[in-house]
Design a protein around this motif. Structure first.
Motif, PDB file in Angstrom:
ATOM      1  N   GLY A 132      -3.561  29.681  57.418  1.00  0.00           N
ATOM      2  CA  GLY A 132      -4.946  29.852  56.543  1.00  0.00           C
ATOM      3  C   GLY A 132      -6.003  30.663  57.145  1.00  0.00           C
ATOM      4  O   GLY A 132      -6.965  30.775  56.729  1.00  0.00           O
ATOM      5  N   ILE A 133      -5.738  31.178  58.396  1.00  0.00           N
ATOM      6  CA  ILE A 133      -6.752  32.044  59.214  1.00  0.00           C
ATOM      7  C   ILE A 133      -6.404  33.447  59.024  1.00  0.00           C
ATOM      8  O   ILE A 133      -5.109  33.869  59.401  1.00  0.00           O
ATOM      9  CB  ILE A 133      -6.947  31.419  60.482  1.00  0.00           C
ATOM     10  CG1 ILE A 133      -7.448  30.072  60.671  1.00  0.00           C
ATOM     11  CG2 ILE A 133      -7.917  32.234  61.353  1.00  0.00           C
ATOM     12  CD1 ILE A 133      -7.328  29.348  61.971  1.00  0.00           C
ATOM     13  N   THR A 134      -7.355  34.502  58.882  1.00  0.00           N
ATOM     14  CA  THR A 134      -6.994  35.732  58.700  1.00  0.00           C
ATOM     15  C   THR A 134      -7.577  36.374  59.650  1.00  0.00           C
ATOM     16  O   THR A 134      -8.980  36.218  59.828  1.00  0.00           O
ATOM     17  CB  THR A 134      -7.324  36.316  57.371  1.00  0.00           C
ATOM     18  OG1 THR A 134      -6.523  35.623  56.236  1.00  0.00           O
ATOM     19  CG2 THR A 134      -6.809  37.839  57.053  1.00  0.00           C
ATOM     20  N   LYS A 135      -6.894  37.107  60.413  1.00  0.00           N
ATOM     21  CA  LYS A 135      -7.565  38.273  61.655  1.00  0.00           C
ATOM     22  C   LYS A 135      -6.776  39.514  61.348  1.00  0.00           C
ATOM     23  O   LYS A 135      -5.866  39.529  61.100  1.00  0.00           O
ATOM     24  CB  LYS A 135      -7.443  37.546  62.946  1.00  0.00           C
ATOM     25  CG  LYS A 135      -7.902  36.085  63.254  1.00  0.00           C
ATOM     26  CD  LYS A 135      -9.293  36.111  63.352  1.00  0.00           C
ATOM     27  CE  LYS A 135      -9.891  34.805  63.599  1.00  0.00           C
ATOM     28  NZ  LYS A 135     -11.359  35.004  63.955  1.00  0.00           N
ATOM     29  N   ALA A 136      -7.615  40.500  61.794  1.00  0.00           N
ATOM     30  CA  ALA A 136      -7.100  41.743  61.882  1.00  0.00           C
ATOM     31  C   ALA A 136      -6.266  42.119  63.154  1.00  0.00           C
ATOM     32  O   ALA A 136      -6.380  41.628  64.138  1.00  0.00           O
ATOM     33  CB  ALA A 136      -8.181  42.919  61.843  1.00  0.00           C
ATOM     34  N   VAL A 137      -5.082  42.899  62.913  1.00  0.00           N
ATOM     35  CA  VAL A 137      -4.193  43.164  64.168  1.00  0.00           C
ATOM     36  C   VAL A 137      -3.977  44.739  63.871  1.00  0.00           C
ATOM     37  O   VAL A 137      -4.142  45.317  62.894  1.00  0.00           O
ATOM     38  CB  VAL A 137      -2.671  42.402  64.079  1.00  0.00           C
ATOM     39  CG1 VAL A 137      -3.124  40.883  64.107  1.00  0.00           C
ATOM     40  CG2 VAL A 137      -2.397  42.356  62.662  1.00  0.00           C
ATOM     41  N   THR A 138      -3.583  45.073  65.045  1.00  0.00           N
ATOM     42  CA  THR A 138      -3.093  46.800  65.052  1.00  0.00           C
ATOM     43  C   THR A 138      -1.886  46.642  65.788  1.00  0.00           C
ATOM     44  O   THR A 138      -1.608  46.256  66.812  1.00  0.00           O
ATOM     45  CB  THR A 138      -4.338  47.280  65.864  1.00  0.00           C
ATOM     46  OG1 THR A 138      -5.500  47.342  65.122  1.00  0.00           O
ATOM     47  CG2 THR A 138      -3.709  48.965  65.978  1.00  0.00           C
ATOM     48  N   PHE A 139      -1.012  47.471  65.385  1.00  0.00           N
ATOM     49  CA  PHE A 139       0.335  47.550  65.822  1.00  0.00           C
ATOM     50  C   PHE A 139       0.925  49.129  65.516  1.00  0.00           C
ATOM     51  O   PHE A 139       0.681  49.662  64.596  1.00  0.00           O
ATOM     52  CB  PHE A 139       1.254  46.433  65.409  1.00  0.00           C
ATOM     53  CG  PHE A 139       1.365  46.345  63.997  1.00  0.00           C
ATOM     54  CD1 PHE A 139       2.291  46.826  63.358  1.00  0.00           C
ATOM     55  CD2 PHE A 139       0.398  45.480  63.179  1.00  0.00           C
ATOM     56  CE1 PHE A 139       2.659  46.520  61.988  1.00  0.00           C
ATOM     57  CE2 PHE A 139       0.505  45.514  61.941  1.00  0.00           C
ATOM     58  CZ  PHE A 139       1.587  45.799  61.316  1.00  0.00           C
ATOM     59  N   GLU A 140       2.029  49.103  66.227  1.00  0.00           N
ATOM     60  CA  GLU A 140       2.910  50.379  65.951  1.00  0.00           C
ATOM     61  C   GLU A 140       4.041  50.289  65.136  1.00  0.00           C
ATOM     62  O   GLU A 140       4.773  49.220  65.151  1.00  0.00           O
ATOM     63  CB  GLU A 140       3.177  51.282  67.323  1.00  0.00           C
ATOM     64  CG  GLU A 140       2.100  51.330  68.494  1.00  0.00           C
ATOM     65  CD  GLU A 140       1.354  52.520  67.685  1.00  0.00           C
ATOM     66  OE1 GLU A 140       1.885  53.472  67.368  1.00  0.00           O
ATOM     67  OE2 GLU A 140       0.136  52.505  68.002  1.00  0.00           O
ATOM     68  N   VAL A 141       4.404  51.173  64.001  1.00  0.00           N
ATOM     69  CA  VAL A 141       5.592  51.178  63.370  1.00  0.00           C
ATOM     70  C   VAL A 141       6.208  52.404  63.269  1.00  0.00           C
ATOM     71  O   VAL A 141       5.598  53.595  63.428  1.00  0.00           O
ATOM     72  CB  VAL A 141       5.174  51.139  61.796  1.00  0.00           C
ATOM     73  CG1 VAL A 141       6.182  51.151  60.921  1.00  0.00           C
ATOM     74  CG2 VAL A 141       4.379  49.520  61.464  1.00  0.00           C
ATOM     75  N   ALA A 142       7.506  52.552  63.493  1.00  0.00           N
ATOM     76  CA  ALA A 142       8.200  53.676  63.433  1.00  0.00           C
ATOM     77  C   ALA A 142       9.299  53.535  62.194  1.00  0.00           C
ATOM     78  O   ALA A 142       9.876  52.652  62.100  1.00  0.00           O
ATOM     79  CB  ALA A 142       9.205  53.823  64.799  1.00  0.00           C
ATOM     80  N   VAL A 143       9.234  54.706  61.539  1.00  0.00           N
ATOM     81  CA  VAL A 143      10.346  54.810  60.327  1.00  0.00           C
ATOM     82  C   VAL A 143      11.317  55.946  60.390  1.00  0.00           C
ATOM     83  O   VAL A 143      10.990  56.972  60.885  1.00  0.00           O
ATOM     84  CB  VAL A 143       9.213  55.101  59.091  1.00  0.00           C
ATOM     85  CG1 VAL A 143      10.353  55.139  57.860  1.00  0.00           C
ATOM     86  CG2 VAL A 143       8.173  53.934  58.816  1.00  0.00           C
ATOM     87  N   PHE A 144      12.509  55.530  60.336  1.00  0.00           N
ATOM     88  CA  PHE A 144      13.639  56.501  60.278  1.00  0.00           C
ATOM     89  C   PHE A 144      14.593  56.356  59.223  1.00  0.00           C
ATOM     90  O   PHE A 144      15.149  55.167  59.017  1.00  0.00           O
ATOM     91  CB  PHE A 144      14.408  56.427  61.706  1.00  0.00           C
ATOM     92  CG  PHE A 144      13.460  56.465  62.741  1.00  0.00           C
ATOM     93  CD1 PHE A 144      13.313  57.834  63.252  1.00  0.00           C
ATOM     94  CD2 PHE A 144      12.994  55.373  63.417  1.00  0.00           C
ATOM     95  CE1 PHE A 144      12.515  58.092  64.262  1.00  0.00           C
ATOM     96  CE2 PHE A 144      12.328  55.652  64.502  1.00  0.00           C
ATOM     97  CZ  PHE A 144      12.041  56.897  65.183  1.00  0.00           C
TER      98      PHE A 144
END
Length: 191
Positions: A134-146
């Motif tokens: 129930g707790i919302t926090k911002a996250v940053t991450f890498e995504v690769a699409v193929f």
């Protein structure tokens, strides 16, 4: 004149709103049966690994460019893959308990992409709102699409989501009983 001006402003705002919320592209549903989320948690004396199921999810594209996404994770599906027998059952029960993720009260977690920036060919830096317990926090991450596959690596600080058990951030003198706050999720997605 006043009514005409108000009508014109309202029309402009509503037209702008509709335009801003339209994604000109494809929403691709993730195949939950062939996509995996693998987790790894660390403690002073070692680590544990396991999987967790995706309940639903999609990625949004403008042409071939990733522009958004949203995922719901089934927290009740959390399993340990590095143990067997009683140790496996005990760890899974503990992770699902209120000491950790409280899955009876919070059976799902959610990730909503809020920003996507290109980070090279087929690579993106994604910012999102992650909700756990129930707790919302911002996250940053890498995504690769193929093609019709995507991979992502997230490092999550459990202490931000009130997951305190064995955390050196909340308790002193834990010694070799300390469980590190950061855990990793590796996503292998098919859509």
């Amino acid at each position: 004149m006043k009514k005409t001006l108000i009508a014109a402003v309202f029309s402009l705002l509503m037209g702008g709103y509709s335009f801003a919320n339209t994604i000109d592209g494809d929403k691709k549903e993730v195949k939950t049966s062939s996509s995996t989320l693998t987790w790894k948690g660390y403690k002073v004396t070692g680590s544990h690994t396991g999987t967790i199921g995706i309940q639903s999810g999609h990625l949004e594209f403008d042409g071939e460019k990733l522009v958004g996404g949203e995922f719901v994770v089934n927290m009740t599906s959390l399993v340990a893959t590095d143990l067997t027998g009683g140790g496996k059952t005990k760890l899974e029960g503990h992770l699902k308990s209120d000491d950790f993720f409280g899955v009876e009260k919070f059976p799902t977690a959610k990730l909503v992409f809020t920003g996507v920036k290109s980070a090279g060919k087929n690579a993106y830096e994604v910012t999102g709102d992650l909700t756990i317990k129930g707790i919302t926090k911002a996250v940053t991450f890498e995504v690769a699409v193929f093609g019709s596959k995507a991979t992502a690596d997230l490092t999550i600080d459990r202490s931000q989501f009130d997951v305190r058990y064995g955390s050196g951030s909340f308790f002193d003198n834990l010694g070799d009983k300390t469980i590190y706050d950061d855990f990793k999720i590796v996503a292998d997605l098919e859509f």
